[in-house]
Design a protein around this motif. Sequence first.
Motif, PDB file in Angstrom:
ATOM      1  N   ASP A  65      34.342  31.468  53.687  1.00  0.00           N
ATOM      2  CA  ASP A  65      34.307  30.909  52.341  1.00  0.00           C
ATOM      3  C   ASP A  65      35.370  31.537  51.438  1.00  0.00           C
ATOM      4  N   GLN A  66      36.139  30.695  50.762  1.00  0.00           N
ATOM      5  CA  GLN A  66      37.192  31.165  49.871  1.00  0.00           C
ATOM      6  C   GLN A  66      37.690  30.005  49.026  1.00  0.00           C
ATOM      7  N   ARG A  67      38.532  30.330  48.086  1.00  0.00           N
ATOM      8  CA  ARG A  67      39.151  29.330  47.215  1.00  0.00           C
ATOM      9  C   ARG A  67      40.658  29.346  47.478  1.00  0.00           C
ATOM     10  N   ILE A  68      41.239  28.168  47.675  1.00  0.00           N
ATOM     11  CA  ILE A  68      42.675  28.042  47.892  1.00  0.00           C
ATOM     12  C   ILE A  68      43.202  27.154  46.775  1.00  0.00           C
ATOM     13  N   TYR A  69      44.199  27.651  46.041  1.00  0.00           N
ATOM     14  CA  TYR A  69      44.713  26.889  44.906  1.00  0.00           C
ATOM     15  C   TYR A  69      46.169  27.250  44.640  1.00  0.00           C
ATOM     16  N   ALA A  70      46.874  26.327  44.014  1.00  0.00           N
ATOM     17  CA  ALA A  70      48.272  26.545  43.649  1.00  0.00           C
ATOM     18  C   ALA A  70      48.328  27.102  42.237  1.00  0.00           C
ATOM     19  N   SER A  71      49.214  28.048  42.040  1.00  0.00           N
ATOM     20  CA  SER A  71      49.422  28.649  40.729  1.00  0.00           C
ATOM     21  C   SER A  71      50.898  28.982  40.590  1.00  0.00           C
ATOM     22  N   HIS A  72      51.537  28.385  39.595  1.00  0.00           N
ATOM     23  CA  HIS A  72      52.973  28.562  39.363  1.00  0.00           C
ATOM     24  C   HIS A  72      53.742  28.218  40.647  1.00  0.00           C
ATOM     25  N   SER A  73      54.372  29.177  41.283  1.00  0.00           N
ATOM     26  CA  SER A  73      55.161  28.890  42.481  1.00  0.00           C
ATOM     27  C   SER A  73      54.515  29.434  43.745  1.00  0.00           C
ATOM     28  N   SER A  74      53.202  29.715  43.677  1.00  0.00           N
ATOM     29  CA  SER A  74      52.507  30.321  44.811  1.00  0.00           C
ATOM     30  C   SER A  74      51.238  29.551  45.160  1.00  0.00           C
ATOM     31  N   SER A  78      41.737  33.218  47.835  1.00  0.00           N
ATOM     32  CA  SER A  78      40.917  34.116  47.052  1.00  0.00           C
ATOM     33  C   SER A  78      39.448  34.049  47.441  1.00  0.00           C
ATOM     34  N   ARG A  79      38.808  35.197  47.386  1.00  0.00           N
ATOM     35  CA  ARG A  79      37.342  35.276  47.450  1.00  0.00           C
ATOM     36  C   ARG A  79      36.900  35.531  46.017  1.00  0.00           C
ATOM     37  N   THR A  80      36.600  36.781  45.655  1.00  0.00           N
ATOM     38  CA  THR A  80      36.354  37.089  44.245  1.00  0.00           C
ATOM     39  C   THR A  80      37.673  37.353  43.540  1.00  0.00           C
ATOM     40  N   SER A  81      38.670  37.799  44.295  1.00  0.00           N
ATOM     41  CA  SER A  81      40.035  37.944  43.782  1.00  0.00           C
ATOM     42  C   SER A  81      40.987  37.566  44.916  1.00  0.00           C
ATOM     43  N   CYS A  82      42.228  37.391  44.573  1.00  0.00           N
ATOM     44  CA  CYS A  82      43.230  36.965  45.550  1.00  0.00           C
ATOM     45  C   CYS A  82      43.418  38.049  46.617  1.00  0.00           C
ATOM     46  N   TYR A  83      43.326  37.659  47.877  1.00  0.00           N
ATOM     47  CA  TYR A  83      43.560  38.634  48.950  1.00  0.00           C
ATOM     48  C   TYR A  83      44.919  38.422  49.627  1.00  0.00           C
ATOM     49  N   PHE A  84      45.503  37.237  49.458  1.00  0.00           N
ATOM     50  CA  PHE A  84      46.900  37.035  49.822  1.00  0.00           C
ATOM     51  C   PHE A  84      47.388  35.750  49.178  1.00  0.00           C
ATOM     52  N   TYR A 143      41.029  39.794  53.894  1.00  0.00           N
ATOM     53  CA  TYR A 143      39.867  38.954  53.576  1.00  0.00           C
ATOM     54  C   TYR A 143      38.597  39.802  53.549  1.00  0.00           C
ATOM     55  N   ALA A 144      38.417  40.623  54.577  1.00  0.00           N
ATOM     56  CA  ALA A 144      37.212  41.450  54.693  1.00  0.00           C
ATOM     57  C   ALA A 144      37.118  42.500  53.582  1.00  0.00           C
ATOM     58  N   MET A 145      38.255  43.029  53.154  1.00  0.00           N
ATOM     59  CA  MET A 145      38.271  44.112  52.164  1.00  0.00           C
ATOM     60  C   MET A 145      38.432  43.628  50.725  1.00  0.00           C
ATOM     61  N   SER A 146      38.633  42.333  50.504  1.00  0.00           N
ATOM     62  CA  SER A 146      39.001  41.851  49.174  1.00  0.00           C
ATOM     63  C   SER A 146      37.977  42.196  48.094  1.00  0.00           C
ATOM     64  N   GLU A 147      36.704  42.093  48.387  1.00  0.00           N
ATOM     65  CA  GLU A 147      35.694  42.410  47.368  1.00  0.00           C
ATOM     66  C   GLU A 147      35.661  43.899  47.071  1.00  0.00           C
ATOM     67  N   THR A 148      35.818  44.707  48.083  1.00  0.00           N
ATOM     68  CA  THR A 148      35.832  46.162  47.897  1.00  0.00           C
ATOM     69  C   THR A 148      37.054  46.588  47.097  1.00  0.00           C
ATOM     70  N   LEU A 149      38.219  46.051  47.441  1.00  0.00           N
ATOM     71  CA  LEU A 149      39.458  46.435  46.770  1.00  0.00           C
ATOM     72  C   LEU A 149      39.554  45.896  45.347  1.00  0.00           C
ATOM     73  N   SER A 150      38.914  44.769  45.082  1.00  0.00           N
ATOM     74  CA  SER A 150      39.004  44.184  43.741  1.00  0.00           C
ATOM     75  C   SER A 150      38.145  44.940  42.747  1.00  0.00           C
ATOM     76  N   GLY A 151      37.216  45.773  43.255  1.00  0.00           N
ATOM     77  CA  GLY A 151      36.345  46.517  42.352  1.00  0.00           C
ATOM     78  C   GLY A 151      35.302  45.627  41.712  1.00  0.00           C
ATOM     79  N   SER A 152      35.052  44.457  42.313  1.00  0.00           N
ATOM     80  CA  SER A 152      34.111  43.519  41.721  1.00  0.00           C
ATOM     81  C   SER A 152      32.667  43.982  41.864  1.00  0.00           C
ATOM     82  N   ARG A 153      32.402  44.825  42.827  1.00  0.00           N
ATOM     83  CA  ARG A 153      31.059  45.391  42.971  1.00  0.00           C
ATOM     84  C   ARG A 153      31.002  46.700  42.220  1.00  0.00           C
ATOM     85  N   ARG A 154      29.975  46.876  41.455  1.00  0.00           N
ATOM     86  CA  ARG A 154      29.821  48.100  40.685  1.00  0.00           C
ATOM     87  C   ARG A 154      29.283  49.191  41.606  1.00  0.00           C
ATOM     88  N   SER A 155      29.922  50.327  41.605  1.00  0.00           N
ATOM     89  CA  SER A 155      29.464  51.405  42.485  1.00  0.00           C
ATOM     90  C   SER A 155      28.193  52.036  41.915  1.00  0.00           C
TER      91      SER A 155
END
Length: 173
Positions: A65-74, A78-84, A143-155
């Motif tokens: 599960d993820q979101r794929i979208y165009a933004s500007h020239s890219s 994304s899951r909770t944040s862009c992972y690539f 993809y697997a680390m995107s939520e951890t790296l985005s800091g979206s989960r409160r520690s």
Amino acid sequence: MTAAKASRPGTRARGHECYHCKQWVEAGAAHDCWTTTEAALTRELSEDLRDAWERLRETAIAFGDQRIYASHSSIMFSRTSCYFFVRPKKNYLEVVIFLGRAVKAPQVRQVVDSSKRKKANIVRLTHRDEVEAPITDWLQEAYAMSETLSGSRRSSRSSAPGTRGRGRSSPRS
């Protein structure tokens, strides 16, 4: 109305040329050249680059599960944040993969600090056959680390709301 007619001496312009995309925009017409689509960004790719793009997209979709979208020239993945994301260029696809580490490999052209936690590993693809390990492994890791790296989960060690940055439990005497 044509641009020539609008610029004729003695007549008033009924539109303007967009400074960014150089498209003629009629007066009062909605125009947002920053809004784009995957199709628009990949329309002029060569056959090799289109094949590489399609394989890259299919690989990412298989992760889950993820979101794929165009933004500007890219094109963002994304899951909770862009992972690539992918920037389609004339002669290559620039792929920027967000990991918690800098990858040292011949495929990685540059690594840029994206945030405290994330490193942007930049890869260029020119052919479908390049969309394989280790690049697909890095995408899966991102993809697997995107939520951890985005800091979206409160520690569990985070402070209560409203106390951030105070640092002391009692006032100074």
